[in-house]
Write a protein that holds these residues in place. Structure first.
Motif: not given
Length: 261
Positions: A119-132, A176-184
Motif C-alpha cells: 500500500i505504501k508503495n502505491a503512492h502516486g498510483a491507485r488502490i482499488f478496494f473491491c468488496y465481492w 493495487v487491487f484489494v479484494f474482500y470476499t467472505r466465500y472466495g
C-alpha cells in the motif's frame, strides 16, 4: 493456528476427499476421546476407516505441520468445549471474543507488513478496494475511507463486471487491487484476479476461504480469516458477517499508524 475446528472453516468441504471427510466426521464425533486417550495416528486411521496418507493429506490442506501440532490443536478444541460460558448477554461477548481470538491466532504479522508495504508503495498510483459480496461493503468502505484520508488515491468498487473490467484495463504500474470476499474462490472472481495478475498489478486477497491454487501465483499478499463460529458447542448465536473483516481492518490500521514514526 491452535484450533483444528477453526482451521477447518477456511477450506471448502468440496475440496476434501471422501476419506478426508470421514476423518473430519470422526474427529468431530470423538474429540474428547481422541484427546483423553492421546490417540496415535495408527488408531485414528483405523477408527476412521482410512489410511495414514488421508490424515496427512488433510493436515497438509489445512497447513498444519505434522501430527504433533495436530494433536495440540485438538486438545485446545476439547478444552474450549469444556468451557462453561456465562448465560444471557455474556454469550454474545464470548462468541465475539472467541472468533477474534481465532483470527488473532491465524493472522501472521509478516503478511500484515507485506500488505502495508504494498500500500505504501502505491503512492502516486491507485488502490482499488473491491468488496465481492454486498455484506462486506462496510469493511471495504471503512478501509477505503481511511487510506483516502491518508492521502492515497483510493477507489471503491463492487463486483460489477463492466466497471471492474474497465478499471483493470485502464490500470497502470503500481496500481493495487484489494479484494474482500467472505466465500472466495468463485470462478468469476478468479478470472478477474488472473487478468489483473497477468497485467502485473499487485493484488491483496482478504477471504474467508483459503485461496485456490489457480490464483495463488497472482496474489501479492493473502489474508485468510475465520468467518464462521468454529465450535457450536461454545456459542450457537449469530455473529455479524463483517466482524472478522473489521478486526482485520483495525489490525492493519493499527500497524500502519504505529509504523509512521
Amino acid at each position: 493456528m491452535r484450533s483444528f475446528l477453526s482451521k477447518l472453516t477456511t477450506i471448502d468441504e468440496k475440496d476434501l476427499t471422501t476419506k478426508e471427510k470421514k476423518i473430519v466426521d470422526y474427529i468431530k464425533n470423538h474429540l474428547k476421546e481422541i484427546v483423553e486417550t492421546n490417540m496415535k495416528i495408527e488408531r485414528m486411521a483405523q477408527e476412521a476407516g482410512t489410511g495414514y496418507s488421508a490424515i496427512y493429506g488433510l493436515l497438509k490442506k489445512l497447513n498444519i505441520k505434522g501430527f504433533r501440532d495436530f494433536a495440540i490443536s485438538l486438545a485446545n478444541d476439547a478444552e474450549n468445549q469444556d468451557i462453561n460460558i456465562a448465560k444471557n448477554d455474556e454469550n454474545v461477548v464470548a462468541g465475539y471474543i472467541n472468533l477474534i481470538k481465532q483470527n488473532y491466532a491465524l493472522t501472521e504479522k509478516r503478511s500484515i507488513f507485506e500488505t502495508l508495504n504494498i500500500i505504501k508503495n502505491a503512492h502516486g498510483a491507485r488502490i482499488f478496494f473491491c468488496y465481492w459480496e454486498n455484506l462486506l461493503s462496510g469493511p471495504a468502505q471503512e478501509l477505503f475511507n481511511f487510506f483516502y484520508k491518508e492521502g492515497y488515491n483510493s477507489v471503491l468498487l463492487d463486483s460489477d463486471q463492466e466497471i471492474l473490467r474497465d478499471r483493470i484495463n485502464s490500470s497502470i504500474e503500481n496500481d493495487v487491487f484489494v479484494f474482500y470476499t467472505r466465500y472466495g474462490n468463485s470462478t468469476r472472481l478468479n478470472n478477474f484476479i488472473e487478468s489483473i495478475g497477468k497485467f502485473g498489478r499487485k493484488i491483496i486477497y482478504v477471504s474467508g476461504k483459503i485461496a485456490s491454487n489457480d490464483i495463488t501465483q497472482y496474489l501479492s499478499a493473502i489474508h485468510t480469516l475465520i468467518v464462521d463460529n468454529p465450535d457450536k458447542t461454545i456459542y450457537k448465536g449469530h455473529i455479524s458477517n463483517s466482524v472478522p473483516f473489521n478486526y482485520f481492518n483495525d489490525l492493519l490500521i493499527y500497524h500502519y499508524l504505529n509504523s509512521q514514526d
